[in-house]
Design an enzyme around this catalytic site. Structure first.
Site, PDB file in Angstrom:
ATOM      1  N   ASN A 131     -11.818  -5.759  -4.172  1.00 16.24           N
ATOM      2  CA  ASN A 131     -12.729  -4.833  -4.861  1.00 16.24           C
ATOM      3  C   ASN A 131     -14.047  -5.467  -5.335  1.00 16.24           C
ATOM      4  O   ASN A 131     -15.026  -4.768  -5.518  1.00 16.24           O
ATOM      5  CB  ASN A 131     -12.014  -4.060  -5.980  1.00 16.24           C
ATOM      6  CG  ASN A 131     -11.391  -4.944  -7.021  1.00 16.24           C
ATOM      7  OD1 ASN A 131     -11.346  -6.162  -6.871  1.00 16.24           O
ATOM      8  ND2 ASN A 131     -10.901  -4.345  -8.087  1.00 16.24           N
ATOM      9  N   GLU A 229      -5.078 -12.743 -13.269  1.00 17.73           N
ATOM     10  CA  GLU A 229      -5.926 -11.583 -13.596  1.00 17.73           C
ATOM     11  C   GLU A 229      -5.325 -10.400 -12.861  1.00 17.73           C
ATOM     12  O   GLU A 229      -5.561 -10.234 -11.663  1.00 17.73           O
ATOM     13  CB  GLU A 229      -7.369 -11.820 -13.139  1.00 17.73           C
ATOM     14  CG  GLU A 229      -8.069 -13.001 -13.792  1.00 17.73           C
ATOM     15  CD  GLU A 229      -8.543 -12.726 -15.208  1.00 17.73           C
ATOM     16  OE1 GLU A 229      -8.252 -11.645 -15.754  1.00 17.73           O
ATOM     17  OE2 GLU A 229      -9.201 -13.609 -15.780  1.00 17.73           O
ATOM     18  N   CYS A 263     -10.241  -3.030 -11.840  1.00 14.58           N
ATOM     19  CA  CYS A 263      -9.128  -3.255 -12.778  1.00 14.58           C
ATOM     20  C   CYS A 263      -9.475  -2.815 -14.196  1.00 14.58           C
ATOM     21  O   CYS A 263      -8.597  -2.480 -14.977  1.00 14.58           O
ATOM     22  CB  CYS A 263      -8.735  -4.725 -12.763  1.00 14.58           C
ATOM     23  SG  CYS A 263     -10.123  -5.810 -13.071  1.00 14.58           S
ATOM     24  N   GLU A 437     -11.391 -16.038 -17.499  1.00 12.01           N
ATOM     25  CA  GLU A 437     -12.448 -16.460 -16.583  1.00 12.01           C
ATOM     26  C   GLU A 437     -13.789 -16.151 -17.223  1.00 12.01           C
ATOM     27  O   GLU A 437     -13.943 -15.127 -17.891  1.00 12.01           O
ATOM     28  CB  GLU A 437     -12.298 -15.738 -15.231  1.00 12.01           C
ATOM     29  CG  GLU A 437     -11.032 -16.159 -14.503  1.00 12.01           C
ATOM     30  CD  GLU A 437     -10.950 -15.619 -13.083  1.00 12.01           C
ATOM     31  OE1 GLU A 437     -11.065 -14.396 -12.910  1.00 12.01           O
ATOM     32  OE2 GLU A 437     -10.756 -16.412 -12.156  1.00 12.01           O
TER      33      GLU A 437
HETATM   34  P1  NAP Z   1      -2.895  -7.202  -4.102  1.00 16.25           P
HETATM   35  O1  NAP Z   1      -2.183  -6.356  -3.141  1.00 16.25           O
HETATM   36  O2  NAP Z   1      -2.113  -7.913  -5.137  1.00 16.25           O
HETATM   37  O3  NAP Z   1      -3.731  -8.251  -3.229  1.00 16.25           O
HETATM   38  C1  NAP Z   1      -4.518  -9.233  -3.812  1.00 16.25           C
HETATM   39  C2  NAP Z   1      -4.503 -10.468  -2.926  1.00 16.25           C
HETATM   40  O4  NAP Z   1      -3.160 -10.933  -2.822  1.00 16.25           O
HETATM   41  C3  NAP Z   1      -4.997 -10.210  -1.507  1.00 16.25           C
HETATM   42  O5  NAP Z   1      -5.713 -11.334  -1.064  1.00 16.25           O
HETATM   43  C4  NAP Z   1      -3.686 -10.077  -0.721  1.00 16.25           C
HETATM   44  O6  NAP Z   1      -3.800 -10.453   0.625  1.00 16.25           O
HETATM   45  C5  NAP Z   1      -2.836 -11.094  -1.449  1.00 16.25           C
HETATM   46  N1  NAP Z   1      -1.389 -10.904  -1.268  1.00 16.25           N
HETATM   47  C6  NAP Z   1      -0.710  -9.759  -1.066  1.00 16.25           C
HETATM   48  N2  NAP Z   1       0.617 -10.005  -0.961  1.00 16.25           N
HETATM   49  C7  NAP Z   1       0.767 -11.347  -1.078  1.00 16.25           C
HETATM   50  C8  NAP Z   1       1.888 -12.238  -1.058  1.00 16.25           C
HETATM   51  N3  NAP Z   1       3.141 -11.781  -0.881  1.00 16.25           N
HETATM   52  N4  NAP Z   1       1.678 -13.556  -1.232  1.00 16.25           N
HETATM   53  C9  NAP Z   1       0.429 -14.030  -1.408  1.00 16.25           C
HETATM   54  N5  NAP Z   1      -0.675 -13.247  -1.437  1.00 16.25           N
HETATM   55  C10 NAP Z   1      -0.508 -11.927  -1.286  1.00 16.25           C
HETATM   56  O7  NAP Z   1      -4.004  -6.392  -4.889  1.00 16.25           O
HETATM   57  P2  NAP Z   1      -5.166  -5.485  -4.286  1.00 16.25           P
HETATM   58  O8  NAP Z   1      -4.587  -4.169  -3.935  1.00 16.25           O
HETATM   59  O9  NAP Z   1      -5.940  -6.216  -3.246  1.00 16.25           O
HETATM   60  O10 NAP Z   1      -6.135  -5.379  -5.537  1.00 16.25           O
HETATM   61  C11 NAP Z   1      -5.974  -4.423  -6.498  1.00 16.25           C
HETATM   62  C12 NAP Z   1      -5.258  -4.980  -7.716  1.00 16.25           C
HETATM   63  O11 NAP Z   1      -5.964  -6.094  -8.220  1.00 16.25           O
HETATM   64  C13 NAP Z   1      -5.212  -3.967  -8.829  1.00 16.25           C
HETATM   65  O12 NAP Z   1      -3.969  -3.991  -9.465  1.00 16.25           O
HETATM   66  C14 NAP Z   1      -6.295  -4.473  -9.783  1.00 16.25           C
HETATM   67  O13 NAP Z   1      -6.130  -4.068 -11.109  1.00 16.25           O
HETATM   68  C15 NAP Z   1      -6.160  -5.934  -9.615  1.00 16.25           C
HETATM   69  N6  NAP Z   1      -7.408  -6.598 -10.059  1.00 16.25           N
HETATM   70  C16 NAP Z   1      -7.389  -7.281 -11.228  1.00 16.25           C
HETATM   71  C17 NAP Z   1      -8.552  -7.861 -11.688  1.00 16.25           C
HETATM   72  C18 NAP Z   1      -8.587  -8.632 -12.973  1.00 16.25           C
HETATM   73  O14 NAP Z   1      -9.522  -9.380 -13.165  1.00 16.25           O
HETATM   74  N7  NAP Z   1      -7.615  -8.483 -13.859  1.00 16.25           N
HETATM   75  C19 NAP Z   1      -9.733  -7.738 -10.957  1.00 16.25           C
HETATM   76  C20 NAP Z   1      -9.712  -7.008  -9.776  1.00 16.25           C
HETATM   77  C21 NAP Z   1      -8.529  -6.451  -9.333  1.00 16.25           C
HETATM   78  P3  NAP Z   1      -4.129  -9.374   1.787  1.00 16.25           P
HETATM   79  O15 NAP Z   1      -5.420  -8.766   1.426  1.00 16.25           O
HETATM   80  O16 NAP Z   1      -4.229 -10.216   3.010  1.00 16.25           O
HETATM   81  O17 NAP Z   1      -2.997  -8.403   1.801  1.00 16.25           O
END
Ligand code: NAP
Length: 458
Positions: A131, A229, A263, A437
């Site tokens: 994102n 995060e 997020c 961060e």
């Molecule tokens: P996600 O599914 O957790 O993916 C994030 C990253 O993790 C991607 O690079 C993904 O790779 C990787 N990943 C997925 N499964 C994995 C595994 N089993 N082992 C290692 N890495 C793995 O999250 P998203 O859908 O991309 O992002 C949305 C989420 O991020 C939301 O919950 C949002 O709130 C959170 N977020 C939090 C913050 C914060 O600062 N707190 C900021 C932004 C977003 P692939 O892309 O290759 O699948």
């Protein structure tokens, strides 16, 4: 190779490599091998290199922004805003590199001195979401490199092109191979390889709570330092003593940023009963003024969602709320543009029993709840497993302090819809994670404290 599609129309924007296990292991090896030399550079030398990276990327903001629009779907205005935000971390940590101060502590023994120093934790790894394709990379890389760590990054599969472009500029700035590495491919395999490698001393993860917990579990054998995060469920509270116009504008800006896929996006809008209808009406007017369109143009637009799964999730949450009695004031369906576009949606008469109350929406949906009293709304705001950010609008100073003290979240934003900049500590509590961060707190995540006793000095 992995195709990277444009969420606007599915066309292929570019490709990145699907690295094999051998290639990922080799990249980890390079990250570890580069650590001794990088960590021993003078802080000023690391600072100068980061500054060079900042200058080179700054000169090419437009190219980065256009690429980000194409692979992520966010509009140009937002992409340029993200670049300013993301470059802020490079600038900030180029400076902060020189200020990782230690301590001397008054001695407890005659003829002895107590010295406390801060040392880089070692080679680190980071996994980032789609994102914020630019800022996620700069925020982690700049902090790690400033502290003297080397870093390997796995960017999200949906948005790796911006990440690789940043790597290319980093090389040009003199950040050598090994000091900053990048891998793409099978996330499960890459996750396992970095979490199980004892030479990697820290993981900085931004993404979903589910994956964050998995990585924490996988890292337990090698006992790594971690920054998590994770997801959020931000309350946005509007009291009847607030400036309603400012509150409505703050809400719309915060909610429609990145089409709600943030997020820290307001996820539950609590409005005090006496101003409820007036506030909803003003929010509706403001939302209706914003076009829904592809983002490569010079005005703010609401873009598409990232993929079909995201559209299904938003559709399901809105349908569930409607079926359980929510009133659809605006939208409530896919946008006429089709594809991955979802119409900005306002729901009222939403209750805490609906699925949308406990789920991170990640779409342009405003669920509005009524409340009567301050105590009630604080309890309802805290009624979530998450604790990333909370927003509130009030002009009562005492109430502002009570909100800051009583709301369970890493960040409380009063009378503004804007959270982030490089100089503040960003992060959550509860299931939103741990670690911070940005600011001088951010670099603490990449160092360890060493106590040295020098006895026998007399
Ligand atoms: P996600 O599914 O957790 O993916 C994030 C990253 O993790 C991607 O690079 C993904 O790779 C990787 N990943 C997925 N499964 C994995 C595994 N089993 N082992 C290692 N890495 C793995 O999250 P998203 O859908 O991309 O992002 C949305 C989420 O991020 C939301 O919950 C949002 O709130 C959170 N977020 C939090 C913050 C914060 O600062 N707190 C900021 C932004 C977003 P692939 O892309 O290759 O699948």
């Amino acid at each position: 190779m992995i195709d990277v599609p444009n969420p606007v129309d599915g066309s292929v924007v570019g490709q990145v490599e699907h690295h094999s296990e051998f290639e990922v292991r080799a990249a980890i090896d390079r990250t570890c091998a580069a650590f001794p030399a990088w960590s021993r550079l003078l802080a000023k030398q690391r600072s100068d290199i980061l500054r060079k990276w900042f200058d080179l990327v700054s000169a090419d903001k437009r190219a980065f922004a256009e690429l980000m629009c194409r692979e992520n779907g966010k509009c140009l205005t937002e992409a340029l805003g993200e670049i300013e935000y993301g470059l802020g971390f490079v600038e900030w940590y180029a400076e902060e590199a020189k200020r990782v101060y230690g301590d001397t502590i008054p001695t407890h023994a005659q003829g002895a001195a107590v010295i406390v120093t801060k040392e880089p934790v070692g080679p680190v790894a980071s996994i980032t979401p789609w994102n914020f394709p630019f800022m996620m990379i700069t925020r982690k890389v700049a902090t790690a490199l400033a502290a003297g760590c080397t870093i390997i990054i796995k960017p999200a599969e949906e948005t790796p092109l911006t990440a690789y472009k940043l790597l290319e500029y980093a090389r040009r700035a003199g950040i050598p191979e090994g000091v900053f590495e990048m891998v793409t491919g099978d996330p499960v395999l890459i996750g396992k390889l970095i979490t199980s490698d004892a030479r990697i001393k820290k993981i900085s993860f931004t993404g979903s709570t589910v994956v964050g917990k998995l990585l924490a579990r996988q890292s337990s054998d090698t006992l790594k330092k971690m920054t998590m995060e994770l997801g959020g469920n931000a309350p946005f509270i509007v009291f009847d003593d607030s400036d309603i116009e400012q509150a409505a504008k703050g809400l719309v800006a915060a909610k429609l940023r990145n089409s709600g896929q943030v997020c820290i996006s307001p996820n539950r809008v609590y409005v005090q009963s006496s101003i409820h209808d007036r506030f909803v009406q003003r929010v509706k007017e403001l939302v209706e003024e914003i076009p829904v369109d592809q983002g490569l143009q010079e005005r703010f637009v609401v873009g598409p969602l990232i993929n079909a799964k995201a559209v299904s999730k938003v559709t399901e949450l809105v349908d569930d709320a409607r079926a359980n009695g929510a009133n659809v004031v605006l939208g409530g369906h896919l946008h006429a543009k089709g594809g991955l576009f979802y119409a900005p949606t306002i729901l009222t008469e939403v209750t805490d029993a609906m699925q949308i109350q406990s789920t991170e929406i990640f779409g342009p949906v405003f669920p509005v709840y009524r409340f009567e009293t301050e105590m009630e709304v604080i309890a309802r705001a805290n009624d979530t497993e998450y604790g990333l950010v909370a927003y509130a609008y009030t002009r009562d100073l005492g109430r502002a302090f009570r909100l800051s003290r009583n709301i369970e979240s890493g960040m409380v934003i009063l009378n503004s819809g804007s959270v982030g900049t490089a100089s503040v500590p960003f992060g959550g509590v509860k299931q939103s994670g741990y670690g911070r961060e940005g600011s001088y707190y951010g670099i603490e995540e990449y160092v360890q404290v060493k106590y040295t006793l020098m006895a026998g000095l007399d």
